[in-house]
Write a protein that holds these residues in place. Structure first.
Motif, mmCIF file in Angstrom:
data_model
loop_
_atom_site.group_PDB
_atom_site.id
_atom_site.type_symbol
_atom_site.label_atom_id
_atom_site.label_comp_id
_atom_site.label_asym_id
_atom_site.label_seq_id
_atom_site.Cartn_x
_atom_site.Cartn_y
_atom_site.Cartn_z
ATOM 1 N N LEU A 1 -24.835 -26.402 21.458
ATOM 2 C CA LEU A 1 -26.056 -27.139 21.177
ATOM 3 C C LEU A 1 -26.025 -27.637 19.741
ATOM 4 O O LEU A 1 -25.476 -26.991 18.853
ATOM 5 C CB LEU A 1 -27.284 -26.250 21.384
ATOM 6 C CG LEU A 1 -27.673 -25.905 22.823
ATOM 7 C CD1 LEU A 1 -28.854 -24.967 22.835
ATOM 8 C CD2 LEU A 1 -27.995 -27.161 23.625
ATOM 9 N N LYS A 2 -26.643 -28.780 19.530
ATOM 10 C CA LYS A 2 -26.708 -29.363 18.205
ATOM 11 C C LYS A 2 -28.172 -29.605 17.849
ATOM 12 O O LYS A 2 -28.952 -30.067 18.679
ATOM 13 C CB LYS A 2 -25.948 -30.688 18.169
ATOM 14 C CG LYS A 2 -25.887 -31.355 16.801
ATOM 15 C CD LYS A 2 -25.035 -32.605 16.852
ATOM 16 C CE LYS A 2 -24.932 -33.244 15.478
ATOM 17 N NZ LYS A 2 -24.096 -34.470 15.511
ATOM 18 N N THR A 3 -28.556 -29.296 16.630
ATOM 19 C CA THR A 3 -29.923 -29.534 16.180
ATOM 20 C C THR A 3 -29.955 -30.744 15.249
ATOM 21 O O THR A 3 -28.920 -31.184 14.744
ATOM 22 C CB THR A 3 -30.493 -28.309 15.447
ATOM 23 O OG1 THR A 3 -29.648 -27.994 14.346
ATOM 24 C CG2 THR A 3 -30.591 -27.121 16.387
ATOM 25 N N GLY A 4 -31.162 -31.281 15.062
ATOM 26 C CA GLY A 4 -31.304 -32.425 14.191
ATOM 27 C C GLY A 4 -31.365 -33.738 14.948
ATOM 28 O O GLY A 4 -31.200 -33.769 16.182
ATOM 29 N N ALA A 5 -31.556 -34.831 14.226
ATOM 30 C CA ALA A 5 -31.754 -36.138 14.849
ATOM 31 C C ALA A 5 -30.478 -36.849 15.222
ATOM 32 O O ALA A 5 -30.488 -37.806 16.011
ATOM 33 C CB ALA A 5 -32.563 -37.028 13.883
ATOM 34 N N SER A 6 -29.355 -36.399 14.691
ATOM 35 C CA SER A 6 -28.082 -37.057 14.986
ATOM 36 C C SER A 6 -27.549 -36.648 16.350
ATOM 37 O O SER A 6 -27.607 -35.467 16.696
ATOM 38 C CB SER A 6 -27.063 -36.691 13.906
ATOM 39 O OG SER A 6 -25.802 -37.243 14.213
ATOM 40 N N PRO A 7 -27.047 -37.602 17.162
ATOM 41 C CA PRO A 7 -26.498 -37.264 18.479
ATOM 42 C C PRO A 7 -25.370 -36.224 18.395
ATOM 43 O O PRO A 7 -24.691 -36.116 17.375
ATOM 44 C CB PRO A 7 -25.962 -38.611 18.991
ATOM 45 C CG PRO A 7 -26.800 -39.622 18.294
ATOM 46 C CD PRO A 7 -27.036 -39.043 16.916
#
Length: 302
Positions: free
Chosen positions: A296-302
């Motif tokens: 999983l990745k957090t933040g606004a970047s894809p």
């Protein structure tokens, strides 16, 4: 008196195969079109209002009621997914739907419910299926006739067609490949909070963040809730997709949310916009996070 259908006590129906002729119906039809064709015996209206009490209060004349829960089930691992094909075929037969019906689905949530059945019918190759733009909300706002008396379905056999359905049911393996090799656009249609991720979600054991590479395009931005729940203008929707790099209508796109519910509405919208290789990841985040190798990745970047 409202007759409730018990989908768990259904006598098995035989499933046959027959060819279906005719061109595919438009993804969306407007309320004027429905009003004009309501007496057509080939038309079958399916009401998928969020609550069955809404159907009991009023609905379009001749519409049969299908609850969302009738076409999903919860697996032993807690993930909600589509029902097996054999069960779906039985449900369609119980609704009185045949392969030569033009099925027009509507709800009271901007396609949030209707999108699911639309996706299913495209998947199994039912060619004549549309969703009424604006649904019950638009119909009522326009002052069109509604009734309270239920339409009792006339059960029959759903004769499945020989036409190939759409390959629109993405599996976890395909999502992982799309994540790692960018073979398809992953479209996360959840809320901004869910996409960005935060500690509050983690505390409640909810997925925090998004699948790496996924673009954020929340499902509800496609609906004009202040304009009769109709979908927003096609040009504006295409522009919003282009803004996140989704421009090629022939490129593979996989929609996902938490349970596949919201993602089915986005599937409907993309099909309306002319995207030809759209799939729904039915298991969505509920299944994805159970994979030991899930990232999983957090933040606004894809």
């Amino acid at each position: 008196m409202i007759m409730r259908i018990n989908f768990l006590k259904v006598i098995s129906l035989l499933v046959f195969v027959t060819p279906l002729t005719g061109l595919a119906a438009p993804v969306l039809v407007d309320t004027a079109w429905v009003a004009k064709h309501m007496d057509d015996p080939k038309l079958l209206l399916v009401d998928m209002a969020v609550e069955d009490t809404q159907y009991q209060r009023f609905h379009l004349s001749g519409a049969v009621y299908l609850p969302y829960a009738a076409i999903v089930y919860t697996r032993k691992d807690g993930v909600s997914v589509r029902v097996p094909d054999q069960h779906l075929i039985k449900v369609l037969g119980l609704m009185g739907i045949t392969a030569d019906h033009h099925v027009v689905i509507y709800d009271d949530m901007g396609g949030l419910q209707a999108g699911r059945l639309f996706w299913e019918l495209e998947r199994i190759g039912h060619r004549q299926v549309s969703v009424m733009d604006g649904g019950l909300v638009r119909w009522v706002l326009e002052g069109r006739k509604v009734v309270a008396a239920p339409t009792l379905p006339k059960p029959n056999q759903y004769w499945r067609t020989k036409l190939a359905g759409r390959a629109n049911d993405a599996k976890l393996e395909e999502v992982v490949i799309a994540r790692d090799k960018r073979t398809a656009v992953l479209l996360d249609v959840r809320s901004k909070e869910e996409y960005l991720g935060n500690e509050n979600l983690k505390k409640h054991n909810k997925p925090s963040g998004h699948i790496p590479g996924a673009r954020w395009w929340p499902w509800d931005q496609s609906v004009g809730f202040n304009a009769g729940f109709k979908l927003k203008d096609r040009i504006d929707l295409l522009a919003s997709l282009a803004a996140i790099g989704v421009k090629d209508k022939s490129a593979p796109v996989i929609t996902y949310c938490r349970s596949g519910h919201r993602a089915a509405q986005s599937y409907l919208v993309l099909r309306h916009l002319g995207f030809t290789q759209v799939s729904l990841y039915d298991g969505s985040m509920a299944e994805y996070v159970r994979d030991p190798k899930a990232v999983l990745k957090t933040g606004a970047s894809p």
